[in-house]
Enzyme design. Structure first.
Site, PDB file in Angstrom:
ATOM      1  N   TYR A 122      -8.915  12.679  28.882  1.00 28.01           N
ATOM      2  CA  TYR A 122      -9.234  13.893  28.131  1.00 28.01           C
ATOM      3  C   TYR A 122     -10.099  13.513  26.930  1.00 28.01           C
ATOM      4  O   TYR A 122      -9.715  13.708  25.781  1.00 28.01           O
ATOM      5  CB  TYR A 122      -7.931  14.578  27.702  1.00 28.01           C
ATOM      6  N   SER A 166      -5.341  12.016  22.578  1.00 27.04           N
ATOM      7  CA  SER A 166      -6.033  12.840  23.583  1.00 27.04           C
ATOM      8  C   SER A 166      -5.015  13.612  24.427  1.00 27.04           C
ATOM      9  O   SER A 166      -5.236  14.770  24.791  1.00 27.04           O
ATOM     10  CB  SER A 166      -6.900  11.985  24.494  1.00 27.04           C
ATOM     11  N   ASP A 224     -16.041   3.870  31.824  1.00 28.54           N
ATOM     12  CA  ASP A 224     -16.337   3.174  33.084  1.00 28.54           C
ATOM     13  C   ASP A 224     -15.668   1.808  33.184  1.00 28.54           C
ATOM     14  O   ASP A 224     -15.220   1.415  34.253  1.00 28.54           O
ATOM     15  CB  ASP A 224     -17.864   3.030  33.233  1.00 28.54           C
ATOM     16  N   GLN A 240     -12.027   2.044  34.333  1.00 28.33           N
ATOM     17  CA  GLN A 240     -11.748   2.761  35.592  1.00 28.33           C
ATOM     18  C   GLN A 240     -11.187   1.868  36.722  1.00 28.33           C
ATOM     19  O   GLN A 240     -10.209   2.258  37.364  1.00 28.33           O
ATOM     20  CB  GLN A 240     -13.003   3.480  36.085  1.00 28.33           C
ATOM     21  N   HIS A 267     -20.209   9.212  36.651  1.00 30.37           N
ATOM     22  CA  HIS A 267     -21.246   8.174  36.582  1.00 30.37           C
ATOM     23  C   HIS A 267     -21.032   7.304  37.824  1.00 30.37           C
ATOM     24  O   HIS A 267     -19.886   6.952  38.154  1.00 30.37           O
ATOM     25  CB  HIS A 267     -21.070   7.383  35.287  1.00 30.37           C
ATOM     26  N   GLY A 302     -20.536  15.386  26.246  1.00 30.68           N
ATOM     27  CA  GLY A 302     -19.465  16.324  26.557  1.00 30.68           C
ATOM     28  C   GLY A 302     -19.438  17.568  25.690  1.00 30.68           C
ATOM     29  O   GLY A 302     -19.277  18.683  26.175  1.00 30.68           O
ATOM     30  N   ASP A 320     -29.820   6.081  34.879  1.00 32.04           N
ATOM     31  CA  ASP A 320     -29.033   6.132  33.651  1.00 32.04           C
ATOM     32  C   ASP A 320     -29.172   4.802  32.896  1.00 32.04           C
ATOM     33  O   ASP A 320     -29.429   4.777  31.692  1.00 32.04           O
ATOM     34  CB  ASP A 320     -27.569   6.395  34.021  1.00 32.04           C
ATOM     35  N   GLU A 345     -38.795   9.508   6.394  1.00 34.64           N
ATOM     36  CA  GLU A 345     -39.990   9.753   7.194  1.00 34.64           C
ATOM     37  C   GLU A 345     -39.750   9.401   8.673  1.00 34.64           C
ATOM     38  O   GLU A 345     -40.137  10.157   9.575  1.00 34.64           O
ATOM     39  CB  GLU A 345     -41.163   8.923   6.645  1.00 34.64           C
ATOM     40  N   SER A 399     -49.661  19.127  13.333  1.00 34.16           N
ATOM     41  CA  SER A 399     -51.005  19.414  12.807  1.00 34.16           C
ATOM     42  C   SER A 399     -52.061  18.764  13.707  1.00 34.16           C
ATOM     43  O   SER A 399     -51.756  17.838  14.469  1.00 34.16           O
ATOM     44  CB  SER A 399     -51.140  18.861  11.393  1.00 34.16           C
TER      45      SER A 399
HETATM   46  P1  NDP Z   1     -14.257   8.645  26.626  1.00 38.49           P
HETATM   47  O1  NDP Z   1     -14.626   7.376  25.935  1.00 38.49           O
HETATM   48  O2  NDP Z   1     -14.395   9.901  25.864  1.00 38.49           O
HETATM   49  O3  NDP Z   1     -12.744   8.419  27.142  1.00 38.49           O
HETATM   50  C1  NDP Z   1     -12.146   9.273  28.064  1.00 38.49           C
HETATM   51  C2  NDP Z   1     -10.643   9.154  28.036  1.00 38.49           C
HETATM   52  O4  NDP Z   1     -10.225   7.863  28.471  1.00 38.49           O
HETATM   53  C3  NDP Z   1      -9.968   9.407  26.707  1.00 38.49           C
HETATM   54  O5  NDP Z   1      -8.979  10.366  26.919  1.00 38.49           O
HETATM   55  C4  NDP Z   1      -9.380   8.067  26.365  1.00 38.49           C
HETATM   56  O6  NDP Z   1      -8.208   8.208  25.630  1.00 38.49           O
HETATM   57  C5  NDP Z   1      -9.068   7.480  27.716  1.00 38.49           C
HETATM   58  N1  NDP Z   1      -8.940   6.018  27.727  1.00 38.49           N
HETATM   59  C6  NDP Z   1      -9.673   5.110  27.041  1.00 38.49           C
HETATM   60  N2  NDP Z   1      -9.280   3.856  27.337  1.00 38.49           N
HETATM   61  C7  NDP Z   1      -8.269   3.976  28.220  1.00 38.49           C
HETATM   62  C8  NDP Z   1      -7.446   3.031  28.906  1.00 38.49           C
HETATM   63  N3  NDP Z   1      -7.599   1.705  28.731  1.00 38.49           N
HETATM   64  N4  NDP Z   1      -6.500   3.514  29.772  1.00 38.49           N
HETATM   65  C9  NDP Z   1      -6.347   4.845  29.961  1.00 38.49           C
HETATM   66  N5  NDP Z   1      -7.085   5.782  29.330  1.00 38.49           N
HETATM   67  C10 NDP Z   1      -8.042   5.357  28.469  1.00 38.49           C
HETATM   68  O7  NDP Z   1     -15.076   8.737  28.009  1.00 38.49           O
HETATM   69  P2  NDP Z   1     -16.352   9.647  28.339  1.00 38.49           P
HETATM   70  O8  NDP Z   1     -15.926  11.059  28.493  1.00 38.49           O
HETATM   71  O9  NDP Z   1     -17.478   9.316  27.418  1.00 38.49           O
HETATM   72  O10 NDP Z   1     -16.763   9.071  29.777  1.00 38.49           O
HETATM   73  C11 NDP Z   1     -16.050   9.437  30.950  1.00 38.49           C
HETATM   74  C12 NDP Z   1     -16.985   9.319  32.135  1.00 38.49           C
HETATM   75  O11 NDP Z   1     -18.053  10.263  31.977  1.00 38.49           O
HETATM   76  C13 NDP Z   1     -17.638   7.957  32.281  1.00 38.49           C
HETATM   77  O12 NDP Z   1     -17.759   7.683  33.656  1.00 38.49           O
HETATM   78  C14 NDP Z   1     -19.021   8.162  31.664  1.00 38.49           C
HETATM   79  O13 NDP Z   1     -20.003   7.274  32.164  1.00 38.49           O
HETATM   80  C15 NDP Z   1     -19.302   9.582  32.116  1.00 38.49           C
HETATM   81  N6  NDP Z   1     -20.302  10.308  31.339  1.00 38.49           N
HETATM   82  C16 NDP Z   1     -20.157  10.376  29.978  1.00 38.49           C
HETATM   83  C17 NDP Z   1     -21.047  11.116  29.231  1.00 38.49           C
HETATM   84  C18 NDP Z   1     -20.790  11.331  27.766  1.00 38.49           C
HETATM   85  O14 NDP Z   1     -21.254  12.322  27.250  1.00 38.49           O
HETATM   86  N7  NDP Z   1     -20.074  10.466  27.059  1.00 38.49           N
HETATM   87  C19 NDP Z   1     -22.215  11.783  29.835  1.00 38.49           C
HETATM   88  C20 NDP Z   1     -22.219  11.743  31.287  1.00 38.49           C
HETATM   89  C21 NDP Z   1     -21.301  10.987  31.986  1.00 38.49           C
HETATM   90  P3  NDP Z   1      -8.308   8.007  24.004  1.00 38.49           P
HETATM   91  O15 NDP Z   1      -9.446   8.880  23.525  1.00 38.49           O
HETATM   92  O16 NDP Z   1      -7.017   8.484  23.501  1.00 38.49           O
HETATM   93  O17 NDP Z   1      -8.588   6.561  23.804  1.00 38.49           O
END
Ligand code: NDP
Length: 330
Positions: free
Chosen positions: A25, A52, A82, A85, A107, A133, A190, A225, A252
């Site tokens: 989340y 989260s 990533d 994961q 991703h 996001g 990407d 600037e 301009s």
């Molecule tokens: P975030 O860094 O926002 O993390 C997502 C969630 O993962 C959070 O709820 C976090 O919890 C949890 N988390 C972090 N570490 C762990 C862990 N070791 N074990 C279990 N949960 C964990 O991720 P994003 O949303 O940025 O990225 C998610 C996916 O979306 C990725 O595949 C990314 O490449 C893709 N993506 C991201 C974009 C972006 O805008 N950032 C754009 C397009 C694609 P907590 O916050 O409490 O640590």
């Protein structure tokens, strides 16, 4: 020609009876979960018990541990960073995947480079918004959406594309347009932006700062600037809306002449050789292997690069400018 899907190509009723388990989340997880719920889908959240998790509860979602959410969901949206994961997949998701479930990525990295190898009896899908996001949510609330790359890697259910299009519609992506690509194309493009375009801009700004301040220009004035007024980000927005050259008339005539005249001198065509090399390093997995090793070793190089960046005098100059000038972006 790449195929583009819009709202009329997608049917939300495809997902009737399905439970969407959003795993993570964070940036994407929260935005996509809220959009999907507002689109009428049944969404639950899986997260480790931290801030989260609490936020998901406060937002009114049924929230569970990651394995429990995976068990309850028929569509698992893997929205964790990533690099975490693969471990979470092996430990908490794989044991709960049933035949015909769908595993959805934002991703393509872990599938493309083989760090996650799902069983053959599930759908493996990509729904990758081209937007951070916060704006995936903001655009949806305003009645629009962020465009996305979509791809089907595995179609075990026979309805993988329909499911994917319905998900894309639910997060608002088909309002803008969902481009069908492959996991490879999404991942490689990407990474290319991250390995060439972003560092090129940052490096040009940094070297300009170093030289201009050496030549006696006040650091605060240089920063205002170069990028800290926010004008550069507005120009980037105008490029997205009007085009690389289409936005030029906003400047301009003197500026237009200067920009067009110096473009090839600052970045000659010979630079294409470096572009090809960088693409090859991505395509052959050189970068993915290096990054994977870096993670296993506990991020020694990553940490050093950060330390070097934080020691640069530009950080102090930015802080001083922020004290002097109140910067608000439109
Ligand atoms: P975030 O860094 O926002 O993390 C997502 C969630 O993962 C959070 O709820 C976090 O919890 C949890 N988390 C972090 N570490 C762990 C862990 N070791 N074990 C279990 N949960 C964990 O991720 P994003 O949303 O940025 O990225 C998610 C996916 O979306 C990725 O595949 C990314 O490449 C893709 N993506 C991201 C974009 C972006 O805008 N950032 C754009 C397009 C694609 P907590 O916050 O409490 O640590």
């Amino acid at each position: 020609m790449v195929k583009v899907y819009r709202d009329e190509d997608a049917d939300l009723s495809t997902l009737e009876g399905e439970t969407i388990a959003v795993i993570g989340y964070g940036n994407q997880g929260r935005a996509q979960a809220l959009n999907m719920r507002d689109s009428g889908l049944e969404v639950i959240i899986g997260n480790v018990r931290d801030e989260s998790y609490q936020r998901a509860v406060e937002d009114g979602f049924p929230t569970y541990s990651i394995p429990e959410a995976a068990e309850r969901g028929s569509i698992i949206m893997l929205l964790l960073p990533d690099e975490v994961q693969p471990e979470v997949y092996e430990r908490d998701l794989k044991p709960h995947l049933d035949e015909g479930d769908a595993l959805v990525f934002a991703h393509g990295y872990n599938i493309h480079y083989g760090f996650i190898q799902p069983p053959e009896n599930i759908d493996v899908l990509l729904l990758a918004p081209r937007m951070i996001g916060r704006y995936v949510r903001e655009l949806y609330v305003k009645g629009h959406g962020a465009p996305a790359f979509i791809a089907v890697h595995q179609d075990a259910s026979g309805k993988a594309l329909k499911r994917l299009l319905a998900l894309a519609k639910a997060i608002g992506a088909t309002r803008a347009g969902a481009l069908e690509v492959s996991f490879a194309i999404e991942t490689e493009l990407d990474h290319f932006s991250e390995h060439y375009v972003a560092p090129l801009i940052a490096r040009a700004l940094l070297l300009s700062f170093e030289v201009l301040t050496e030549m006696g220009y006040p650091p605060e004035a240089v920063l205002l600037e170069l990028y800290m007024s926010g004008e550069l980000s507005e120009v980037a927005k105008a490029m997205a809306l009007d085009g690389l050259y289409g936005q030029l008339p906003l400047h301009s005539r003197t500026s237009q002449y200067g920009q067009l005249l110096y473009a090839e001198r600052v970045l000659p065509d010979g630079e294409k050789q470096l572009i090809r090399e960088i693409v090859k390093e991505i395509q052959t997995g050189v970068f993915a292997r290096e990054w994977s090793l870096e993670q296993r070793l506990g991020y020694p190089v990553f940490r050093k690069l950060w330390e070097k960046a934080m020691r640069h005098p530009i950080n102090e100059a930015e802080r001083r400018l922020r004290e002097l000038v109140s910067i608000r972006l439109p």
